[in-house]
Design an enzyme around this catalytic site. Sequence first.
Site, PDB file in Angstrom:
ATOM      1  N   GLY A 296      64.671  -7.728 -50.355  1.00  0.00           N
ATOM      2  CA  GLY A 296      64.733  -8.164 -51.747  1.00  0.00           C
ATOM      3  C   GLY A 296      63.507  -7.716 -52.513  1.00  0.00           C
ATOM      4  CG  ASP A 411      65.739 -15.294 -59.462  1.00  0.00           C
ATOM      5  OD1 ASP A 411      66.379 -14.780 -60.400  1.00  0.00           O
ATOM      6  OD2 ASP A 411      65.294 -14.641 -58.505  1.00  0.00           O
TER       7      ASP A 411
END
Length: 583
Positions: A296, A411
Site C-alpha cells: 500500500g 480513510d
Amino acid sequence: MTPTQYTRVKEVFSEAIKLPPRDRVAFAQQQCSETPEILTEVLSLLKHHFAGTVLESPPSRPPPDTIIAEPSSPIDPNLVLKDVWEDNRQILRRRLIAIASVMAVLIAISMVRLFTYHNAVWGYGGRIGTLAVTVGCATILVYKPRVTLLQIRGAEVMVMASVGLLAIVIVVRLMLESAARQDAVTLISVHNWNFFVWTLIILVYGVFMPNTWRRAATILIPVAIIPGLVTLLAIRLDSRVGMLLGQDEFGMPLPVTLIAAGVSIYAAHLIHGARLFAYTAQRLAQYKVKRFIGEGGMGQVFEAEHRMLKRPCAIKLIQPEYCADDQALQRFQCEVRATAKLTHSHTIEIYDYGQTKDGVFFFAMELLPGMNLRNLVDTTGTLPAPRAVHFLVQVCEALCEAHSAGMIHRDVKPANIFASQRGGIDDFTKLLDFGVVRELSLNPQHSVESNMVAGTPGFMSPEQIASPCDVDARSDIYSVGAVAYFLLTGRPPFIGDSPLETMMAQVNQTPDLPSTYRDDIPPDLQSVIMRCLAKEVEQRIAGANCLLDELKRCKCADRWTQRDATTWWREQAMKANAQVPTL
Ligand SMILES: Nc1ncnc2c1ncn2[C@@H]1O[C@H](COP(=O)(O)OP(=O)(O)OP(=O)(O)O)[C@@H](O)[C@H]1O
C-alpha cells in the site's frame, strides 16, 4: 549520535522509568557519568515522560504477545523513530560512499591513461572538477555520519550529475574531433562506447542502489535518453557527425539504454521484493513469512504464521524508504494503536505488534481470505444494490464503535473494506487501515496528522480538504456515501485529471446522481447516498448510527442473503479453478 549510543540511551531510559520518579534522574546521572551526550538525551526523554508527552503504551485489546526483542522494556516511540531513521540513513550513506569512491578511482585511472597514452592536457579540467566533487562527497559522508537523508540525496545528485556531465563533455568532444578528421571508424566506436557506458551505468545503478521500481523508473528513463541526446548534440554542432555515423553498416545501435532501463527497473522491483521478503523473514523471528500479499501507500503486507501458535496472520511492516519519514512512522504506530483499541467484529483484529531490535516496526493482524471492495468491483463489476447495502451496514457497525470511542477513520474507501469469509460466513466485512485515524480526545497539538490533508482524494470529505483540523465523525459518513456511490456505479462521485482537481471537485461541485450511471438504483438508497454526500456537514446524515438505521430501512436491505453470498463465492472459486490450466 551513533546507533550504539542510541541503544545505550534506550537501555538507560528503559531502566530509569522502572524506578520511582524521584530516583530516575540520579540513576541516569550515575549510569551516564562519562557520556554527557547520552545523559542529555536520557534526561530529555525523562522530562517528556514526566510531562506525559511520550505516546502512551498501547493497546487495550488484545494484550499482544509482543515480539519485541526485550519484552520487559516498554516501547518508546521516540527511540523507535530514531533507531529506524538511523538504520536507513546509514545504508544509503554507505552505498553512496562506495559509488563515489568507485567513480573517483575510475576518473583517476582515466587521468593517468590520458597522460600516458595521449599526453593530452585538455581533459584535465573537467576530470579534476569531477574528482573533487566525488572525493569531496565521499569524504563528507565518511566523516559526517549524522548527515540528513536530504543531504545524502543531495550528494547522490551531485555525484551522478558531475560524472554524467563529464561523460557527456568527453563524448561530444571526441565525436567532434573524429568528425573534423573525417575518421568514421573512431567516431562510430565513440558513439557505440557512449551507449555501452550508459547501459552499464543504468544496469549498475538498478542493481546496486536500493529503490522501488517507481523511483528507479523516475531516475533511469530520463538517464536512458541521455546518450541519444548526446549524439544529437554532436550532430547539431557539426553536421559531418551525422554523415559519418551514417556509414555505420549496422546502423544506429538499438535503443539499448532503454532496454537496460527496463531490465534495471524490473531488477529493482525484484530485488526490492526479495530484499523485503528476506528482511521480514530474518527479523520477524517468531513468524514464518509465507508470501507477499500486497503493498500500500506506506507498508507491505505478508502472509505469515506464528511459529508457536501455528496461527495464520497477515503482517504489515513499514517500507524501509518510509522509515526516513517520521510522519509515516507515526502514522504507522497510530494505525496499530487505534485499531487495537477497537473490538468490533467488523474491525480488523490486531494480534501482535512491536519492533525488532534493529528498529523495524510491524504488526500482525488476522489474515483475511477474500478481497477488498476495490478489487471486487474491478474484477466482477458493480454490485447489486442489496449486496452493496449488506457491506455498507457492516462498515457502519464498525464505525459506530470507532466514533463512540472518539476516533475518526478518515480513510474509508473501497480498498480499505474487505469482503471476507469468516467463521463460515460469506461476505463478512472488515474495515481496515486506520492509518490516518485521528483520536478526537487527543489534543490537536499532539496529533501528528490533525493539521494535514490526509486520505484518498476520490473518497475524502470537503472539510477534510478545506479545513482538516475541523473534521468530525460526519467526515466518515461522507466517505461511506462515496464508497456506496463507487460500489453501485463503479466510479467515485468525482474523477479529476489530477488528485488536486478531484479534491477541488469534492469541495465545490455537486455529484451526479448515481442513477445517471445506472438505471436500477433504488430511489431510497440513492437518497441516503446523496444525503451522505452533502457538502454542508449539518445537512449530512448525522452519524454512523443514523446511517445504519437509514440503510436498514432501505427496501433492498436484507435482500442479500447468506445463500446469495455463498453462491457468489462458490461461483468465483469455480471460475478461478476453471482458469487453472490443466496439463
Ligand atoms: N489482513 C489482511 N489480510 C489479507 N490481505 C490484506 C490484509 N490487510 C491488507 N491486505 C491486502 O494487502 C494489500 C496492501 O494493503 P495496505 O493496507 O498496505 O494498502 P492499501 O489499503 O491498498 O493502500 P493504502 O495503505 O495506501 O491505503 C491490499 O491488497 C490489501 O487488500
